[in-house]
Design a protein around this motif. Sequence first.
Motif, PDB file in Angstrom:
ATOM      1  N   ALA A   1      -4.472  -0.732  -5.444  1.00 12.25           N
ATOM      2  CA  ALA A   1      -4.683  -0.452  -4.021  1.00 12.25           C
ATOM      3  C   ALA A   1      -5.846  -1.268  -3.491  1.00 12.25           C
ATOM      4  O   ALA A   1      -5.792  -1.809  -2.377  1.00 12.25           O
ATOM      5  CB  ALA A   1      -4.937   1.042  -3.820  1.00 12.25           C
ATOM      6  N   SER A   2      -6.890  -1.393  -4.288  1.00  3.54           N
ATOM      7  CA  SER A   2      -8.055  -2.115  -3.775  1.00  3.54           C
ATOM      8  C   SER A   2      -7.745  -3.604  -3.689  1.00  3.54           C
ATOM      9  O   SER A   2      -8.181  -4.274  -2.758  1.00  3.54           O
ATOM     10  CB  SER A   2      -9.298  -1.789  -4.603  1.00  3.54           C
ATOM     11  OG  SER A   2      -9.647  -2.855  -5.440  1.00  3.54           O
TER      12      SER A   2
ATOM     13  N   ASP B   1      -5.645   2.668  -8.460  1.00  6.10           N
ATOM     14  CA  ASP B   1      -6.751   2.462  -7.520  1.00  6.10           C
ATOM     15  C   ASP B   1      -7.076   0.982  -7.424  1.00  6.10           C
ATOM     16  O   ASP B   1      -7.342   0.450  -6.352  1.00  6.10           O
ATOM     17  CB  ASP B   1      -8.006   3.212  -7.981  1.00  6.10           C
ATOM     18  CG  ASP B   1      -7.870   4.705  -7.757  1.00  6.10           C
ATOM     19  OD1 ASP B   1      -6.941   5.102  -7.022  1.00  6.10           O
ATOM     20  OD2 ASP B   1      -8.677   5.466  -8.317  1.00  6.10           O
ATOM     21  N   GLU B   2      -7.058   0.329  -8.591  1.00  3.69           N
ATOM     22  CA  GLU B   2      -7.382  -1.090  -8.629  1.00  3.69           C
ATOM     23  C   GLU B   2      -6.308  -1.885  -7.865  1.00  3.69           C
ATOM     24  O   GLU B   2      -6.625  -2.795  -7.103  1.00  3.69           O
ATOM     25  CB  GLU B   2      -7.493  -1.553 -10.086  1.00  3.69           C
ATOM     26  CG  GLU B   2      -7.825  -3.016 -10.268  1.00  3.69           C
ATOM     27  CD  GLU B   2      -9.157  -3.436  -9.637  1.00  3.69           C
ATOM     28  OE1 GLU B   2     -10.017  -2.560  -9.443  1.00  3.69           O
ATOM     29  OE2 GLU B   2      -9.304  -4.633  -9.326  1.00  3.69           O
TER      30      GLU B   2
ATOM     31  N   ARG C   1      -6.485   5.202 -12.358  1.00  2.17           N
ATOM     32  CA  ARG C   1      -7.546   4.243 -12.050  1.00  2.17           C
ATOM     33  C   ARG C   1      -6.974   2.849 -11.841  1.00  2.17           C
ATOM     34  O   ARG C   1      -7.433   2.090 -10.984  1.00  2.17           O
ATOM     35  CB  ARG C   1      -8.596   4.254 -13.164  1.00  2.17           C
ATOM     36  CG  ARG C   1      -9.554   5.446 -13.038  1.00  2.17           C
ATOM     37  CD  ARG C   1     -10.319   5.695 -14.309  1.00  2.17           C
ATOM     38  NE  ARG C   1     -11.057   4.509 -14.756  1.00  2.17           N
ATOM     39  CZ  ARG C   1     -11.396   4.296 -16.027  1.00  2.17           C
ATOM     40  NH1 ARG C   1     -11.046   5.149 -16.959  1.00  2.17           N
ATOM     41  NH2 ARG C   1     -12.079   3.211 -16.351  1.00  2.17           N
TER      42      ARG C   1
ATOM     43  N   ALA D   1      -5.819  -4.107  -0.605  1.00  2.00           N
ATOM     44  CA  ALA D   1      -6.675  -4.020   0.579  1.00  2.00           C
ATOM     45  C   ALA D   1      -7.545  -5.265   0.746  1.00  2.00           C
ATOM     46  O   ALA D   1      -7.953  -5.595   1.854  1.00  2.00           O
ATOM     47  CB  ALA D   1      -7.558  -2.770   0.481  1.00  2.00           C
ATOM     48  N   LEU D   2      -7.811  -5.952  -0.365  1.00  2.00           N
ATOM     49  CA  LEU D   2      -8.718  -7.095  -0.311  1.00  2.00           C
ATOM     50  C   LEU D   2      -8.034  -8.414   0.044  1.00  2.00           C
ATOM     51  O   LEU D   2      -8.687  -9.427   0.242  1.00  2.00           O
ATOM     52  CB  LEU D   2      -9.431  -7.262  -1.656  1.00  2.00           C
ATOM     53  CG  LEU D   2     -10.566  -6.270  -1.920  1.00  2.00           C
ATOM     54  CD1 LEU D   2     -11.084  -6.418  -3.328  1.00  2.00           C
ATOM     55  CD2 LEU D   2     -11.700  -6.476  -0.915  1.00  2.00           C
TER      56      LEU D   2
ATOM     57  N   SER E   1       0.831  -1.208   0.000  1.00  2.00           N
ATOM     58  CA  SER E   1       0.000   0.000   0.000  1.00  2.00           C
ATOM     59  C   SER E   1       0.859   1.248   0.000  1.00  2.00           C
ATOM     60  O   SER E   1       0.513   2.236  -0.635  1.00  2.00           O
ATOM     61  CB  SER E   1      -1.015   0.025   1.157  1.00  2.00           C
ATOM     62  OG  SER E   1      -0.720  -0.894   2.121  1.00  2.00           O
TER      63      SER E   1
END
Lengths: 121, 727, 104
Positions: free
Chosen positions: B101-102, B98-99, B95, B105-106, B19
């Motif tokens: 990062a997500s 962002d993906e 974008r 996080a997942l 992250s």
Amino acid sequence: MAKTILIVDDSSSMRQLVKMTLTGAGHQVIEAVDGRDALAKLTGQKVNLIISDVNMPNLDGIGLVKALKARPEYKFTPIVMLTTESEQSKKAEGQAAGARAWIVKPFQPAQLLSAVDKLVS
Amino acid sequence: MLNGEQWTQLLLGFIEEASELTQQAEEYLLQLDQSPTDEEALSGLFRAMHTIKGSAGLFSLTPLVSFTHHLENLLMAVRDGAGTLSPALISVLLRCLDEVASMVALIDPQTGELPVDEQHQAQLLATLAEQAQGVPGVKPLAVEPGAEPAAAISGTGGAWHISLRFSADLLRNGFDPAAFVRYLGRLGDISHLALIDDTLPALAELDPESCYLGLEIDLLSDASKTEIEDVFEFIRDFCTLHILPPDSALDDYLQLIQQLPESDARIGQILVSAGLLTENELQAGLTVQASSEAKPALGEVLVSQGVVPPKAVDAALAKQKASREKRVNDAPIRVAAHKLDELINLVGELVISAAGAQLHAQKHGNALCVESTQTVNQHVEQIREVALKMRMIEIGDTFNRFHRVVRDVSQQLGKDIRLDIRGADTELDKSVIDQLADPLTHLVRNAIDHGIENAEQRAAAGKPAQGLLRLNAYHESGMIVIEVSDDGHGLNTARIRDKAIARGLIDAQANLSEHDIQRLIFAAGFSTAEAVSDLSGRGVGMDVVRSAIDALRGSIDIDSVQGQGTTFRIRLPLTLAIIDGFLVSLGDEHLVVPLDLVTECIELDASQLTRCTYGYIELRGKPLPCIDLAAHFGLPPSHTVRRNIVVVNFGRQQAGLIVDHLHGELQTVIKPLGLLFQHLQGISGSTILGSGQIALILDIANLFHTLHHSVEADSRTNQPRPDLTGS
Amino acid sequence: MFQLSHPTPGNLAMAGSLTIYEVSQAHHELAAVLHSESQVNAWRLDLSAVEELDTAGVQLLLALHKSLLHLGIVLETFNPAAAVRELLELLRLTHLLPPPAAQA
């Protein structure tokens, strides 16, 4: 693959232990009680590995290494020296003579087998 | 083998690292948005993706590996083609980040599972490929999700890489390398093996008993490094041995390539064919190394070409070496936040026990004892400062995140806004910074959304077309001040007033200053937006921001000039763990007032006071609102004749706290109140005194709030009262 | 014991042991044949009678292969004995083994 291994030690119990360990793994074992006996038993037949004690009467392990290096049919045969902690000073002498592998007594049978496999498997 | 817990720990470490890297990547990307030719930013961005990809492979996070692989490929193409990133491409890349990062996080740290929205990813990658084609210097990307990277991962399923170069005497000494290879086969599966015979001469020059060989072996095995090393114990003197653990860092492989005598390309190809590196990684790695690490090689080249005298190169190399060493010495150590908390907690206890020791020493009056406890206290103080500093991080990183917010939100609204960051190196407690992110985001979005006008409105007002948003941080009297200011149209106090009246927040006749009206936007349920916008609306208002700041023992204030702009000013304590306090008492109860807020202490007669909880006294000709703390907390009325007033400042307000006795300054560790007492108004925590007694720490913000309400209640009943605003 | 036989030009056969003990002799004999046989297109080397092979022996074969390549001669081995096949496969030197199609 089965190998022919010469074990040189003046202690019969040590020879027995080594012999049992090696034959159990499928190797052929020749026994000798000291350096002089070893040289007498090596009469040109192929030996894949020699395991020798250092401290022995008549001809000790280091003398045996020197003698073997001088014989063309055995000069490239790997030799494992069995030593005790107190014989560490002998190591340099043995190395100068041409001994390359060392096992410190007391050892586990598995240790011996793995040393043999590393050298001649 | 690692157990589940160790693995989870490692995975958590990766998640944190990834992250941070994504964050960095975003900053680099925004930098590139400003200056598209910034090579440093480009290679930084590339490295971040590369590192995430590499580490993700270690945890078999295949979707993350394959996604970052595409980004890495594109970035490499841009770099090698000397191309630039178009704004459109940067938007897509943002974008994509962002993906990433997500995805990070997942990741489930227990199971290592990573659910993925494949359709969304495929769309993103398709858009990326589309945009990439339009940019000069970028080769068209073949986007086949999963195809190529999957091949790259399959090879790295935990293979050890073992490099052996034998000395000439090996065979003569009775050793047969084949025996060691066979033995190695028992520890695992030899997935790749390359016999290196580059130095083997032709038959005529050959000494057949000498060894000319080397081995590059990849071993899939659970064995430890020691176990693998032990395989070669007897030939240690007859070989050079390099062992790289499974999925080593790219740099380690590159280092190996350099250490081995054969050409870089030769060993590189072996590693590539073993699947330990991809062709791209090898090329990229060698290029990066050539440009950064391997400067000495360049130096040699320059000398050999006669371009530079050897001495100059030596000096340059020495300088490089020094700076590299310095970097190593300054390199930060990553420490888990909870370990630091533990240390600070203990230091806190130490502060208390040292204070206790000093108290006892003073009681006994033993001069030597007093002196040595004083020394101990000084040291404790120093330790405290150092320990607290360790938690301090610069606010710059948090500020920099807003580049993205400003860019996205202003684009969405069709506004042109520049973000100006000041005081980025101001440090504050990590836990404070973490909790500050949300309220700051709200303020920033609010400023863009409602504060700064659109281009036409700005032109009509004679302002430059580009709006300005400023984030600023600085220290002020033991507090950190953070400002969010804009050059927009400012607050419309008339409208706020109307609305507050409409919402029943104030009485229609209430006599409020401009500033007090402005402060009304922090009241619960208040929103100034005419239409709730998609961006900062969502039904949350400034009251949420205020309570977040309250929770940090801070305060928020507002400065707005109509037509010229608005500044939100947040004041925060430096740390949440320890405060310098001022000890007072009410009967047997001890209370601590945060020292930073105390301006003076006044002794007064009981007769000077009105007999109500919230009253006024006259201080140097001005009325000073006062709280009788005993009455406020429902303690038995004081019988002390001479009482004291502690005058405290909070933001722009000033008030007096009426207490019995003053005990002086102390340094104290804040202990949170238990669940049972959390509802207590006006108390923010507790602390244990050197004597073992418990003292409660006053929540000044809350007390001021209560006082303010009593004044509002007064103004509603139309009893004219002096204004609270003192300074 | 190592024996190299050379019945016709370009056709050779090895027998016995090819280990550190024999490589000097084998090297000597191979070098002599190479000297006289540099005009053929290919060497066909029968390895069916090789009883023992070690890394020193493999190294000798590799050096032979290299030398022949320099002279534009192809080295074709055939009928490798089990010991030969095992070691060459262990060391991933399959180019010294006959191509799969020729094994039948």
